[in-house]
Design a protein around this motif. Structure first.
Motif, PDB file in Angstrom:
ATOM      1  N   LEU A   1      -1.739  -1.410  -8.910  1.00  0.00           N
ATOM      2  CA  LEU A   1      -2.535  -0.779  -9.038  1.00  0.00           C
ATOM      3  C   LEU A   1      -2.746   0.280  -8.720  1.00  0.00           C
ATOM      4  O   LEU A   1      -2.186   0.781  -7.610  1.00  0.00           O
ATOM      5  N   HIS A   2      -3.537   1.367  -9.289  1.00  0.00           N
ATOM      6  CA  HIS A   2      -3.811   1.956  -8.992  1.00  0.00           C
ATOM      7  C   HIS A   2      -5.330   2.074  -8.514  1.00  0.00           C
ATOM      8  O   HIS A   2      -5.793   1.870  -8.426  1.00  0.00           O
ATOM      9  N   ALA A   3      -5.298   3.019  -7.037  1.00  0.00           N
ATOM     10  CA  ALA A   3      -6.445   3.472  -6.286  1.00  0.00           C
ATOM     11  C   ALA A   3      -7.155   4.120  -6.637  1.00  0.00           C
ATOM     12  O   ALA A   3      -6.830   5.849  -6.075  1.00  0.00           O
TER      13      ALA A   3
ATOM     14  N   ALA B   1     -10.093   2.525   1.709  1.00  0.00           N
ATOM     15  CA  ALA B   1     -10.796   2.489   0.681  1.00  0.00           C
ATOM     16  C   ALA B   1      -9.690   2.559  -0.692  1.00  0.00           C
ATOM     17  O   ALA B   1      -9.879   1.715  -1.198  1.00  0.00           O
ATOM     18  N   SER B   2      -8.236   2.805  -0.263  1.00  0.00           N
ATOM     19  CA  SER B   2      -7.381   1.904  -1.129  1.00  0.00           C
ATOM     20  C   SER B   2      -7.339   0.344  -1.094  1.00  0.00           C
ATOM     21  O   SER B   2      -6.950  -0.480  -2.126  1.00  0.00           O
ATOM     22  N   ILE B   3      -7.057   0.256  -0.168  1.00  0.00           N
ATOM     23  CA  ILE B   3      -7.361  -1.263   0.077  1.00  0.00           C
ATOM     24  C   ILE B   3      -8.431  -2.344  -0.880  1.00  0.00           C
ATOM     25  O   ILE B   3      -8.170  -2.493  -1.140  1.00  0.00           O
ATOM     26  N   ALA B   4      -9.365  -1.286  -0.488  1.00  0.00           N
ATOM     27  CA  ALA B   4     -11.221  -1.755  -1.287  1.00  0.00           C
ATOM     28  C   ALA B   4     -10.817  -1.525  -2.788  1.00  0.00           C
ATOM     29  O   ALA B   4     -11.000  -2.693  -3.355  1.00  0.00           O
ATOM     30  N   ASP B   5     -10.356  -1.009  -3.116  1.00  0.00           N
ATOM     31  CA  ASP B   5      -9.482  -0.826  -4.553  1.00  0.00           C
ATOM     32  C   ASP B   5      -8.815  -1.831  -5.083  1.00  0.00           C
ATOM     33  O   ASP B   5      -9.261  -1.832  -5.982  1.00  0.00           O
ATOM     34  N   ALA B   6      -7.896  -2.094  -4.515  1.00  0.00           N
ATOM     35  CA  ALA B   6      -7.390  -3.245  -4.292  1.00  0.00           C
ATOM     36  C   ALA B   6      -7.488  -4.438  -4.552  1.00  0.00           C
ATOM     37  O   ALA B   6      -7.166  -5.439  -5.818  1.00  0.00           O
TER      38      ALA B   6
ATOM     39  N   VAL C   1       4.245  -9.671  -5.606  1.00  0.00           N
ATOM     40  CA  VAL C   1       3.792  -8.029  -5.457  1.00  0.00           C
ATOM     41  C   VAL C   1       2.813  -7.940  -6.314  1.00  0.00           C
ATOM     42  O   VAL C   1       3.861  -7.271  -7.269  1.00  0.00           O
ATOM     43  N   ALA C   2       2.444  -6.359  -5.720  1.00  0.00           N
ATOM     44  CA  ALA C   2       1.869  -5.598  -6.225  1.00  0.00           C
ATOM     45  C   ALA C   2       1.888  -4.688  -5.787  1.00  0.00           C
ATOM     46  O   ALA C   2       1.583  -4.437  -4.746  1.00  0.00           O
ATOM     47  N   VAL C   3       2.191  -3.079  -6.517  1.00  0.00           N
ATOM     48  CA  VAL C   3       2.455  -1.787  -5.272  1.00  0.00           C
ATOM     49  C   VAL C   3       0.517  -1.426  -6.049  1.00  0.00           C
ATOM     50  O   VAL C   3       0.323  -1.013  -6.681  1.00  0.00           O
ATOM     51  N   VAL C   4       0.266  -0.579  -4.244  1.00  0.00           N
ATOM     52  CA  VAL C   4      -1.007   0.263  -4.492  1.00  0.00           C
ATOM     53  C   VAL C   4      -0.527   1.152  -4.993  1.00  0.00           C
ATOM     54  O   VAL C   4      -0.316   2.429  -3.699  1.00  0.00           O
ATOM     55  N   ILE C   5      -1.325   2.568  -5.737  1.00  0.00           N
ATOM     56  CA  ILE C   5      -0.665   4.200  -5.765  1.00  0.00           C
ATOM     57  C   ILE C   5      -1.884   4.665  -6.360  1.00  0.00           C
ATOM     58  O   ILE C   5      -2.730   4.645  -6.468  1.00  0.00           O
TER      59      ILE C   5
ATOM     60  N   MET D   1       0.872  -1.177  -0.034  1.00  0.00           N
ATOM     61  CA  MET D   1       0.324   0.321  -0.277  1.00  0.00           C
ATOM     62  C   MET D   1       0.542   0.943   0.209  1.00  0.00           C
ATOM     63  O   MET D   1       1.809   2.038   1.204  1.00  0.00           O
ATOM     64  N   ALA D   2       0.906   1.746  -1.064  1.00  0.00           N
ATOM     65  CA  ALA D   2       1.636   2.999  -1.335  1.00  0.00           C
ATOM     66  C   ALA D   2       0.942   4.609  -2.118  1.00  0.00           C
ATOM     67  O   ALA D   2       1.420   4.751  -2.637  1.00  0.00           O
TER      68      ALA D   2
END
Length: 191
Positions: A66-68, A77-82, A44-48, A1-2
């Motif tokens: 992954l874009h949030a 909300a970012s976790i939900a998007d991911a 690994v995937a990075v959420v930005i 989560m970034a």
């Protein structure tokens, strides 16, 4: 989560903050994570944020991003998007669990990831604990993903953990890195 905005860090984007070894905070965290996960059955995937440029953030080109879109609403909300993105990907339909890892935790030992991953399964939430204090990353079995996609705000996944305490497995570890995230410039200097 970034995808966070790191308001406690001040006006600077902490993902770009330089560590003692010359790498950015995010790059250091990703390198630590990848050193273990590359040998495991995890990807690994990075959420930005949607407006972020992965190259500018120093995210290696071979890492999925992954874009949030809801990042401004907070970590939950970012976790939900991911989770929605992972759940919708047909190539990941056989994945049993996913780990929520914060991009500002560069001190986690590689053994910690291995221990958590080996305990992960579809019907379990796995969380590290150091001297009685719960930490990150937290692995969520696929059974909990429907709850994760309804998260919102800045609380993260605490509600899902609390509501499913009977499915929570703590792994006690001698790794203070699981509770040490960097929220301020002063904490960065202490690393």
């Amino acid at each position: 989560m970034a995808a966070g905005f790191s308001r406690r860090f001040g006006t600077a984007d902490k993902r770009h903050a330089i560590m003692a070894d010359g790498r950015t905070l995010l790059a250091t965290t990703l390198a630590q994570l990848r050193s273990t996960v590359s040998t495991a059955s995890y990807q690994v995937a990075v959420v930005i944020r949607p407006e972020d440029d992965a190259t500018v953030l120093g995210i290696p080109a071979d890492l999925p991003v992954l874009h949030a879109p809801s990042a401004a609403q907070g970590l939950g909300a970012s976790i939900a998007d991911a989770v929605r993105a992972v759940q919708a990907d047909p190539k990941l339909s056989d994945v049993d669990s996913l780990a929520i890892m914060l991009g500002d935790m560069p001190g986690i030992q590689t053994d910690t990831f291995s221990n958590l991953i080996s305990a992960g399964c579809r019907s379990q939430i796995v969380r590290p604990r150091y001297q009685g204090m719960p930490g990150h990353p937290v692995l969520f079995g696929r059974d909990f993903w429907p709850s994760l996609i309804h998260l919102n705000g800045d609380e993260g996944a605490r509600t899902v953990i609390r509501e499913n305490s009977d499915s929570l497995l703590y792994i006690d570890l001698e790794d203070s890195g699981v509770i040490a995230d960097i929220d301020t410039p002063e904490q960065l200097v202490q690393q």
